[in-house]
Scaffold this motif. Structure first.
Motif, PDB file in Angstrom:
ATOM      1  N   SER A 150       0.852  -1.064  -0.097  1.00  0.00           N
ATOM      2  CA  SER A 150      -0.041  -0.010  -0.085  1.00  0.00           C
ATOM      3  C   SER A 150       0.693   1.269   0.063  1.00  0.00           C
ATOM      4  O   SER A 150       2.037   1.146   0.592  1.00  0.00           O
ATOM      5  N   GLY A 151       0.460   2.204  -0.506  1.00  0.00           N
ATOM      6  CA  GLY A 151       1.218   3.475  -0.628  1.00  0.00           C
ATOM      7  C   GLY A 151       0.573   4.346  -1.671  1.00  0.00           C
ATOM      8  O   GLY A 151      -0.052   4.019  -2.554  1.00  0.00           O
ATOM      9  N   LEU A 152       1.217   5.391  -1.883  1.00  0.00           N
ATOM     10  CA  LEU A 152       0.696   6.483  -3.003  1.00  0.00           C
ATOM     11  C   LEU A 152       2.023   6.884  -3.903  1.00  0.00           C
ATOM     12  O   LEU A 152       2.091   7.848  -4.550  1.00  0.00           O
ATOM     13  N   GLU A 153       3.160   6.267  -3.757  1.00  0.00           N
ATOM     14  CA  GLU A 153       4.443   6.332  -4.267  1.00  0.00           C
ATOM     15  C   GLU A 153       3.950   6.433  -6.143  1.00  0.00           C
ATOM     16  O   GLU A 153       3.482   5.328  -6.491  1.00  0.00           O
ATOM     17  N   VAL A 154       4.334   7.474  -6.636  1.00  0.00           N
ATOM     18  CA  VAL A 154       4.224   7.671  -8.215  1.00  0.00           C
ATOM     19  C   VAL A 154       5.459   7.186  -8.634  1.00  0.00           C
ATOM     20  O   VAL A 154       6.599   7.674  -8.353  1.00  0.00           O
ATOM     21  N   PRO A 155       5.508   6.392  -9.723  1.00  0.00           N
ATOM     22  CA  PRO A 155       6.599   5.862 -10.581  1.00  0.00           C
ATOM     23  C   PRO A 155       7.287   6.977 -10.992  1.00  0.00           C
ATOM     24  O   PRO A 155       6.468   7.689 -11.940  1.00  0.00           O
ATOM     25  N   VAL A 156       8.604   7.034 -11.062  1.00  0.00           N
ATOM     26  CA  VAL A 156       9.255   8.398 -11.439  1.00  0.00           C
ATOM     27  C   VAL A 156      10.003   7.699 -12.622  1.00  0.00           C
ATOM     28  O   VAL A 156      11.118   7.082 -12.528  1.00  0.00           O
ATOM     29  N   VAL A 157       9.515   8.196 -13.831  1.00  0.00           N
ATOM     30  CA  VAL A 157      10.284   7.541 -15.080  1.00  0.00           C
ATOM     31  C   VAL A 157      10.376   8.590 -16.153  1.00  0.00           C
ATOM     32  O   VAL A 157       9.519   9.706 -15.851  1.00  0.00           O
ATOM     33  N   ARG A 158      10.962   8.545 -17.140  1.00  0.00           N
ATOM     34  CA  ARG A 158      11.150   9.454 -18.082  1.00  0.00           C
ATOM     35  C   ARG A 158      10.803   8.748 -19.508  1.00  0.00           C
ATOM     36  O   ARG A 158      10.909   7.886 -19.676  1.00  0.00           O
TER      37      ARG A 158
END
Length: 158
Positions: A150-158
């Motif tokens: 569970s969490g709200l981390e958004v994938p950081v991708v380019r």
């Protein structure tokens, strides 16, 4: 979101670190991304002002606060007038036990995530939010057996 300039690779690296631990010292972030601490501070402020960083919060274990049960609920409403949808959004958003609320497409109109102390509390909430609401056609409950991720981390991708 007020996006005045695009995010660059430094910004994305900073966001990746902050999403894991927003208490990471700016000096440490700077070392990790090859920037000075003041440059990191300016970028964090800019991203906050732009609305990219929405909040700095503590992620609390529901079990530690006596809320060990996670429940997912699909809600279908009878009428989807703008006023009735807004009323439902406001009611769901103002209910403390509803951790997340999504207005969705498909068979259901809303998907809700509850955290509650016990099933008796959830039953009380169903009476207040669903049985007591003339616009709720049906609701379907899914009780989580295990909180795998569970969490709200958004994938950081380019």
């Amino acid at each position: 979101m007020r996006r005045s300039q695009p995010l660059d690779d430094f910004d994305l690296k900073i966001l990746a670190i902050l999403q894991k631990d927003n208490l990471t010292p700016q000096r440490t972030i700077g070392e990790a991304v090859n920037l000075s601490a003041p440059a990191v501070q300016r970028r964090i402020k800019r991203m906050t002002d732009m609305g990219v960083i929405k909040a700095n919060v503590a992620v609390v274990d529901p079990d530690a606060l006596g809320q060990p049960i996670t429940i997912f609920v699909e809600v279908e409403v009878i009428s989807e007038t703008a006023a009735q949808i807004e009323a439902a959004k406001q009611q769901f958003a103002s209910t403390p036990e509803i951790q997340q609320c999504y207005y969705v497409t498909g068979e259901a109109d809303f998907v809700l995530v509850f955290v509650v102390s016990d099933m008796a509390r959830y039953e009380t909430l169903t009476r207040e939010l669903f049985f007591g609401n003339n616009n709720v056609k049906r609701f379907k409950t899914f009780v989580a057996m295990d909180r795998v991720k569970s969490g709200l981390e958004v994938p950081v991708v380019r």
